[in-house]
Design a protein around this motif. Structure first.
Motif, PDB file in Angstrom:
ATOM      1  N   MET A   1      13.986   4.509  -1.493  1.00  0.00           N
ATOM      2  CA  MET A   1      12.378   4.269  -1.124  1.00  0.00           C
ATOM      3  C   MET A   1      11.769   5.889  -2.370  1.00  0.00           C
ATOM      4  N   ASP A   2      10.709   5.582  -2.650  1.00  0.00           N
ATOM      5  CA  ASP A   2      10.172   6.758  -3.898  1.00  0.00           C
ATOM      6  C   ASP A   2       9.442   7.145  -2.688  1.00  0.00           C
ATOM      7  N   LYS A   3       9.448   8.509  -2.930  1.00  0.00           N
ATOM      8  CA  LYS A   3       8.550   9.688  -2.307  1.00  0.00           C
ATOM      9  C   LYS A   3       7.963   9.146  -1.747  1.00  0.00           C
ATOM     10  N   GLN A   4       6.506   8.231  -2.476  1.00  0.00           N
ATOM     11  CA  GLN A   4       4.743   8.237  -1.910  1.00  0.00           C
ATOM     12  C   GLN A   4       4.940   7.051  -1.477  1.00  0.00           C
ATOM     13  N   ARG A   5       6.178   5.388  -1.315  1.00  0.00           N
ATOM     14  CA  ARG A   5       6.521   4.830  -0.630  1.00  0.00           C
ATOM     15  C   ARG A   5       6.696   5.199   0.994  1.00  0.00           C
ATOM     16  N   ARG A   6       7.442   6.183   1.349  1.00  0.00           N
ATOM     17  CA  ARG A   6       8.059   6.603   2.003  1.00  0.00           C
ATOM     18  C   ARG A   6       6.478   7.665   2.895  1.00  0.00           C
ATOM     19  N   GLY A   7       5.929   8.180   2.367  1.00  0.00           N
ATOM     20  CA  GLY A   7       4.554   9.044   2.940  1.00  0.00           C
ATOM     21  C   GLY A   7       3.338   7.753   3.203  1.00  0.00           C
ATOM     22  N   THR A   8       3.580   7.068   2.675  1.00  0.00           N
ATOM     23  CA  THR A   8       2.708   6.037   3.160  1.00  0.00           C
ATOM     24  C   THR A   8       3.187   5.342   4.315  1.00  0.00           C
ATOM     25  N   ARG A   9       4.760   5.348   4.389  1.00  0.00           N
ATOM     26  CA  ARG A   9       5.076   4.065   5.588  1.00  0.00           C
ATOM     27  C   ARG A   9       4.884   5.640   6.967  1.00  0.00           C
ATOM     28  N   VAL A  10       4.686   6.272   6.883  1.00  0.00           N
ATOM     29  CA  VAL A  10       5.198   7.499   7.985  1.00  0.00           C
ATOM     30  C   VAL A  10       3.573   7.842   8.128  1.00  0.00           C
ATOM     31  N   ALA A  11       2.841   8.031   7.452  1.00  0.00           N
ATOM     32  CA  ALA A  11       1.812   7.768   7.792  1.00  0.00           C
ATOM     33  C   ALA A  11       0.797   7.016   8.491  1.00  0.00           C
ATOM     34  N   LYS A  12       1.536   5.722   7.995  1.00  0.00           N
ATOM     35  CA  LYS A  12       0.713   4.415   8.580  1.00  0.00           C
ATOM     36  C   LYS A  12       2.028   4.556  10.079  1.00  0.00           C
ATOM     37  N   ARG A  13       2.414   4.843   9.995  1.00  0.00           N
ATOM     38  CA  ARG A  13       3.201   5.065  11.878  1.00  0.00           C
ATOM     39  C   ARG A  13       2.808   6.128  12.355  1.00  0.00           C
ATOM     40  N   ASP A  14       2.182   7.183  11.995  1.00  0.00           N
ATOM     41  CA  ASP A  14       1.704   8.124  12.529  1.00  0.00           C
ATOM     42  C   ASP A  14       0.302   7.757  13.051  1.00  0.00           C
ATOM     43  N   PHE A  15      -0.104   7.150  12.342  1.00  0.00           N
ATOM     44  CA  PHE A  15      -1.653   6.514  12.657  1.00  0.00           C
ATOM     45  C   PHE A  15      -1.344   5.542  13.640  1.00  0.00           C
ATOM     46  N   ILE A  16      -0.963   4.744  13.717  1.00  0.00           N
ATOM     47  CA  ILE A  16      -0.671   3.270  14.476  1.00  0.00           C
ATOM     48  C   ILE A  16      -0.584   4.216  16.079  1.00  0.00           C
ATOM     49  N   LYS A  17       0.113   5.180  15.731  1.00  0.00           N
ATOM     50  CA  LYS A  17       0.815   5.404  17.109  1.00  0.00           C
ATOM     51  C   LYS A  17      -0.158   6.004  17.412  1.00  0.00           C
TER      52      LYS A  17
ATOM     53  N   TYR B   1      -8.000   2.566   5.006  1.00  0.00           N
ATOM     54  CA  TYR B   1      -6.622   2.157   5.297  1.00  0.00           C
ATOM     55  C   TYR B   1      -5.266   1.444   5.430  1.00  0.00           C
ATOM     56  N   GLU B   2      -6.233   0.512   5.608  1.00  0.00           N
ATOM     57  CA  GLU B   2      -5.607  -0.792   5.842  1.00  0.00           C
ATOM     58  C   GLU B   2      -5.147  -1.322   4.847  1.00  0.00           C
ATOM     59  N   LYS B   3      -6.250  -1.190   3.744  1.00  0.00           N
ATOM     60  CA  LYS B   3      -5.766  -1.700   2.459  1.00  0.00           C
ATOM     61  C   LYS B   3      -4.549  -1.021   1.943  1.00  0.00           C
ATOM     62  N   PHE B   4      -4.343   0.423   1.831  1.00  0.00           N
ATOM     63  CA  PHE B   4      -3.752   1.214   1.150  1.00  0.00           C
ATOM     64  C   PHE B   4      -2.163   0.962   2.537  1.00  0.00           C
ATOM     65  N   GLY B   5      -2.488   1.418   3.518  1.00  0.00           N
ATOM     66  CA  GLY B   5      -1.596   0.756   3.858  1.00  0.00           C
ATOM     67  C   GLY B   5      -1.012  -0.617   4.398  1.00  0.00           C
ATOM     68  N   GLY B   6      -1.378  -1.136   4.295  1.00  0.00           N
ATOM     69  CA  GLY B   6      -0.814  -3.358   4.573  1.00  0.00           C
ATOM     70  C   GLY B   6      -0.745  -3.073   5.610  1.00  0.00           C
ATOM     71  N   PHE B   7      -1.988  -2.690   6.607  1.00  0.00           N
ATOM     72  CA  PHE B   7      -1.879  -3.329   7.645  1.00  0.00           C
ATOM     73  C   PHE B   7      -3.108  -3.745   7.992  1.00  0.00           C
ATOM     74  N   LYS B   8      -3.247  -4.271   9.626  1.00  0.00           N
ATOM     75  CA  LYS B   8      -4.198  -4.468  10.159  1.00  0.00           C
ATOM     76  C   LYS B   8      -4.351  -3.484  11.540  1.00  0.00           C
ATOM     77  N   VAL B   9      -5.992  -2.451  11.359  1.00  0.00           N
ATOM     78  CA  VAL B   9      -6.211  -2.516  13.032  1.00  0.00           C
ATOM     79  C   VAL B   9      -6.095  -3.111  13.770  1.00  0.00           C
ATOM     80  N   GLU B  10      -6.509  -4.521  14.473  1.00  0.00           N
ATOM     81  CA  GLU B  10      -6.549  -5.142  15.065  1.00  0.00           C
ATOM     82  C   GLU B  10      -5.300  -5.574  15.462  1.00  0.00           C
ATOM     83  N   ASP B  11      -4.326  -5.985  14.746  1.00  0.00           N
ATOM     84  CA  ASP B  11      -3.196  -6.206  14.853  1.00  0.00           C
ATOM     85  C   ASP B  11      -2.260  -5.844  15.880  1.00  0.00           C
ATOM     86  N   HIS B  12      -2.336  -3.823  15.762  1.00  0.00           N
ATOM     87  CA  HIS B  12      -1.859  -3.575  16.457  1.00  0.00           C
ATOM     88  C   HIS B  12      -1.834  -2.751  17.737  1.00  0.00           C
ATOM     89  N   CYS B  13      -3.633  -2.524  17.306  1.00  0.00           N
ATOM     90  CA  CYS B  13      -4.109  -2.084  18.609  1.00  0.00           C
ATOM     91  C   CYS B  13      -5.396  -2.877  18.643  1.00  0.00           C
TER      92      CYS B  13
END
Length: 106
Positions: A1-17, A54-66
């Motif tokens: 996994m490239d550095k940018q995708r890993r960073g996006t994944r971590v940012a998404k996880r932390d944001f949802i948390k 955040y949702e569009k770049f992270g590939g998620f919906k806030v509503e789905d998680h929270c």
């Protein structure tokens, strides 16, 4: 996994948390202070205009998680005093696209 995708994944996880923590603080109340819209709601809702980006770049919906936090956002946006002063989330998304291009991210 490239550095940018890993960073996006971590940012998404932390944001949802962080949102889940806020959702926990909200609990079953309509607003953070209870039944009345207050200072914490004012501070929090101001940040949500960025969530579409955040949702569009992270590939998620806030509503789905929270879902309770998402319902709070909708309740706040039903207030005319909120809806008329917050920037359009789609315009913020376009702004972020422009910033990314200017910085060679896209």
């Amino acid at each position: 996994m490239d550095k940018q995708r890993r960073g996006t994944r971590v940012a998404k996880r932390d944001f949802i948390k962080a949102l889940k923590q806020l959702e926990g603080a909200l609990g079953e109340k309509n607003f953070f202070g209870g039944d009345a819209f207050g200072f914490v709601d004012i501070i929090g809702i101001a940040l949500t205009s960025w969530f579409v980006a955040y949702e569009k770049f992270g590939g998620f919906k806030v509503e789905d998680h929270c879902p309770k936090f998402s319902a709070w956002m909708k309740r706040c946006m039903q207030r005319e005093t909120v809806a008329k002063v917050l920037p359009d989330p789609e315009k913020i998304y376009e702004f972020v696209i422009t910033l990314r291009k200017m910085n060679g991210i896209e």
